[in-house]
Design a protein around this motif. Structure first.
Motif, PDB file in Angstrom:
ATOM      1  N   ALA A 165      56.403  33.920  40.318  1.00 34.69           N
ATOM      2  CA  ALA A 165      55.367  34.227  39.340  1.00 34.69           C
ATOM      3  C   ALA A 165      54.075  34.586  40.064  1.00 34.69           C
ATOM      4  N   GLN A 166      53.339  35.491  39.435  1.00 40.74           N
ATOM      5  CA  GLN A 166      52.091  35.903  40.047  1.00 40.74           C
ATOM      6  C   GLN A 166      50.988  34.889  39.755  1.00 40.74           C
ATOM      7  N   THR A 167      50.092  34.722  40.714  1.00 36.25           N
ATOM      8  CA  THR A 167      48.929  33.853  40.516  1.00 36.25           C
ATOM      9  C   THR A 167      47.672  34.596  40.937  1.00 36.25           C
ATOM     10  N   VAL A 168      46.573  34.253  40.297  1.00 40.52           N
ATOM     11  CA  VAL A 168      45.271  34.848  40.601  1.00 40.52           C
ATOM     12  C   VAL A 168      44.289  33.709  40.832  1.00 40.52           C
ATOM     13  N   THR A 169      43.561  33.788  41.935  1.00 36.86           N
ATOM     14  CA  THR A 169      42.638  32.721  42.305  1.00 36.86           C
ATOM     15  C   THR A 169      41.224  33.260  42.457  1.00 36.86           C
ATOM     16  N   GLN A 170      40.304  32.639  41.745  1.00 39.36           N
ATOM     17  CA  GLN A 170      38.883  32.936  41.906  1.00 39.36           C
ATOM     18  C   GLN A 170      38.249  31.649  42.419  1.00 39.36           C
ATOM     19  N   SER A 171      37.768  31.672  43.638  1.00 40.51           N
ATOM     20  CA  SER A 171      37.335  30.446  44.302  1.00 40.51           C
ATOM     21  C   SER A 171      35.868  30.100  44.054  1.00 40.51           C
ATOM     22  N   GLN A 172      35.153  30.968  43.346  1.00 42.12           N
ATOM     23  CA  GLN A 172      33.722  30.728  43.088  1.00 42.12           C
ATOM     24  C   GLN A 172      33.527  30.446  41.602  1.00 42.12           C
ATOM     25  N   PRO A 173      33.418  29.185  41.197  1.00 41.22           N
ATOM     26  CA  PRO A 173      33.247  28.887  39.770  1.00 41.22           C
ATOM     27  C   PRO A 173      31.922  29.444  39.220  1.00 41.22           C
ATOM     28  N   CYS A 184      38.256  37.433  44.686  1.00 38.24           N
ATOM     29  CA  CYS A 184      39.512  37.225  43.966  1.00 38.24           C
ATOM     30  C   CYS A 184      40.667  37.430  44.942  1.00 38.24           C
ATOM     31  N   THR A 185      41.602  36.510  44.944  1.00 41.09           N
ATOM     32  CA  THR A 185      42.836  36.705  45.689  1.00 41.09           C
ATOM     33  C   THR A 185      43.997  36.531  44.733  1.00 41.09           C
ATOM     34  N   TYR A 186      45.121  37.110  45.069  1.00 39.21           N
ATOM     35  CA  TYR A 186      46.275  37.046  44.189  1.00 39.21           C
ATOM     36  C   TYR A 186      47.537  36.924  45.024  1.00 39.21           C
ATOM     37  N   ASP A 187      48.582  36.497  44.379  1.00 43.45           N
ATOM     38  CA  ASP A 187      49.852  36.347  45.072  1.00 43.45           C
ATOM     39  C   ASP A 187      50.934  37.053  44.257  1.00 43.45           C
ATOM     40  N   THR A 188      51.672  37.926  44.896  1.00 46.64           N
ATOM     41  CA  THR A 188      52.752  38.638  44.229  1.00 46.64           C
ATOM     42  C   THR A 188      53.742  39.135  45.267  1.00 46.64           C
ATOM     43  N   SER A 189      54.961  39.332  44.830  1.00 48.07           N
ATOM     44  CA  SER A 189      55.977  39.936  45.684  1.00 48.07           C
ATOM     45  C   SER A 189      56.251  41.381  45.257  1.00 48.07           C
ATOM     46  N   GLU A 190      55.546  41.845  44.245  1.00 42.45           N
ATOM     47  CA  GLU A 190      55.733  43.186  43.731  1.00 42.45           C
ATOM     48  C   GLU A 190      54.931  44.198  44.551  1.00 42.45           C
ATOM     49  N   ASN A 191      55.366  45.430  44.479  1.00 42.12           N
ATOM     50  CA  ASN A 191      54.665  46.495  45.189  1.00 42.12           C
ATOM     51  C   ASN A 191      53.878  47.379  44.228  1.00 42.12           C
ATOM     52  N   ASN A 192      54.303  47.380  42.965  1.00 46.07           N
ATOM     53  CA  ASN A 192      53.652  48.220  41.958  1.00 46.07           C
ATOM     54  C   ASN A 192      52.951  47.326  40.947  1.00 46.07           C
ATOM     55  N   TYR A 193      51.624  47.362  40.937  1.00 43.69           N
ATOM     56  CA  TYR A 193      50.873  46.507  40.020  1.00 43.69           C
ATOM     57  C   TYR A 193      49.468  47.058  39.843  1.00 43.69           C
ATOM     58  N   ALA A 199      27.355  36.851  32.776  1.00 44.86           N
ATOM     59  CA  ALA A 199      28.613  36.715  32.039  1.00 44.86           C
ATOM     60  C   ALA A 199      29.627  35.965  32.889  1.00 44.86           C
ATOM     61  N   MET A 200      30.752  35.623  32.246  1.00 47.78           N
ATOM     62  CA  MET A 200      31.930  35.175  32.996  1.00 47.78           C
ATOM     63  C   MET A 200      32.683  36.426  33.440  1.00 47.78           C
ATOM     64  N   TYR A 201      33.113  36.426  34.696  1.00 49.73           N
ATOM     65  CA  TYR A 201      33.903  37.529  35.215  1.00 49.73           C
ATOM     66  C   TYR A 201      35.302  37.033  35.571  1.00 49.73           C
ATOM     67  N   PHE A 202      36.295  37.724  35.039  1.00 47.32           N
ATOM     68  CA  PHE A 202      37.675  37.345  35.278  1.00 47.32           C
ATOM     69  C   PHE A 202      38.395  38.441  36.050  1.00 47.32           C
ATOM     70  N   LYS A 213      40.589  31.861  36.885  1.00 45.00           N
ATOM     71  CA  LYS A 213      39.817  30.930  36.068  1.00 45.00           C
ATOM     72  C   LYS A 213      38.406  31.420  35.787  1.00 45.00           C
ATOM     73  N   GLY A 214      37.998  32.471  36.472  1.00 44.72           N
ATOM     74  CA  GLY A 214      36.706  33.056  36.176  1.00 44.72           C
ATOM     75  C   GLY A 214      35.583  32.597  37.089  1.00 44.72           C
ATOM     76  N   THR A 215      34.559  33.438  37.179  1.00 45.98           N
ATOM     77  CA  THR A 215      33.319  33.131  37.890  1.00 45.98           C
ATOM     78  C   THR A 215      32.163  33.370  36.941  1.00 45.98           C
ATOM     79  N   LEU A 216      31.343  32.349  36.746  1.00 44.84           N
ATOM     80  CA  LEU A 216      30.166  32.500  35.902  1.00 44.84           C
ATOM     81  C   LEU A 216      29.033  33.060  36.751  1.00 44.84           C
ATOM     82  N   LEU A 217      28.635  34.294  36.442  1.00 50.55           N
ATOM     83  CA  LEU A 217      27.548  34.943  37.171  1.00 50.55           C
ATOM     84  C   LEU A 217      26.273  34.876  36.342  1.00 50.55           C
ATOM     85  N   THR A 218      25.220  34.391  36.950  1.00 46.51           N
ATOM     86  CA  THR A 218      23.903  34.363  36.308  1.00 46.51           C
ATOM     87  C   THR A 218      22.960  35.258  37.094  1.00 46.51           C
TER      88      THR A 218
END
Lengths: 115, 115
Positions: free
Chosen positions: A1-9, A23-32, A88-91, A107-112
């Protein structure tokens, strides 16, 4: 399963300055596809920018640009000349290139943006 | 061209009750996706409908069900409500098809509170 990580709350930036959201992500797919969505306090999700994985060139939309590093599975968003309306929140979101158009969000990053 | 609309805006229900949320897709769109966004989290994919058929489902129990109508509007039904179902429910429409590259456009959401 794919995962998406945003490390800056949360992040903040002064008006007119530049900020980069990670943003970092994990996938084994080549087309996305990868996306950045903005969700202002009024809560309607708005597409900011899109990147096709097969394209080497980084996407740009006015003041918004991405740094897409496919090998590193990294997809950062740079906002230049920040404006108060950018608050805003950025996803970050991932979508497979197949027929199911499911979006997987971080999970998103709240930018002010401060005046 | 009208955007994605959702009704109602807010809803308060009691644990064990049933709820129906509605979504009207953007003109010309034939695909509707539903997402659940808990407070402080990114949206989680519930399911998607393409031309009135379910086209993928996330990790949600069967008490979450949906429908898509010939005009491509959609309903999300949740039975036997639990406190954890309290969330913002987002509907997104897109133009589905073999290319699989069309953006999803989000509605403003329905805020469901379960007490």
């Amino acid at each position: 399963a794919q995962t998406v990580t945003q490390s800056q709350p949360e992040m903040s930036v002064q008006e007119a300055e530049t900020v980069t959201l990670s943003c970092t992500y994990d996938t084994s797919e080549n087309n996305y596809y990868l996306f950045w969505y903005k969700q202002p306090p009024s809560r309607q999700m708005i597409l900011v920018i899109r990147q096709e994985a097969y394209k080497q060139q980084n996407a740009t939309e006015n003041r918004f640009s991405v740094n897409f590093q496919k090998a590193a599975k990294s997809f950062s968003l740079k906002i230049s000349d920040s404006q108060l309306g950018d608050t805003a929140m950025y996803f970050c979101a991932y979508r497979s290139g197949g027929s199911n158009y499911k979006l997987t969000f971080g999970k998103g990053t709240l930018l002010t943006v401060n005046p | 061209e009208t955007g994605v609309t959702q009704s109602p805006t807010h809803l308060i229900k009691t644990r064990g009750q049933q709820v129906t949320l509605r979504c009207s897709s953007q003109s010309g769109h034939n695909t509707v996706s539903w997402y659940q966004q808990a407070l402080g989290q990114g949206p989680q994919f519930i399911f998607q409908y393409y031309r009135e058929e379910e086209n993928g489902r996330g990790n949600f129990p069967p008490r979450f069900s949906g429908l898509q109508f010939p005009n491509y509007s959609s309903e999300l039904n949740v039975n036997a409500l639990e406190l954890d179902d309290s969330a913002l429910y987002l509907c997104a429409s897109s133009l589905g098809g073999l290319a699989g590259m069309y953006e999803q456009y989000f509605g403003p959401g329905t805020r469901l509170t379960v007490t």
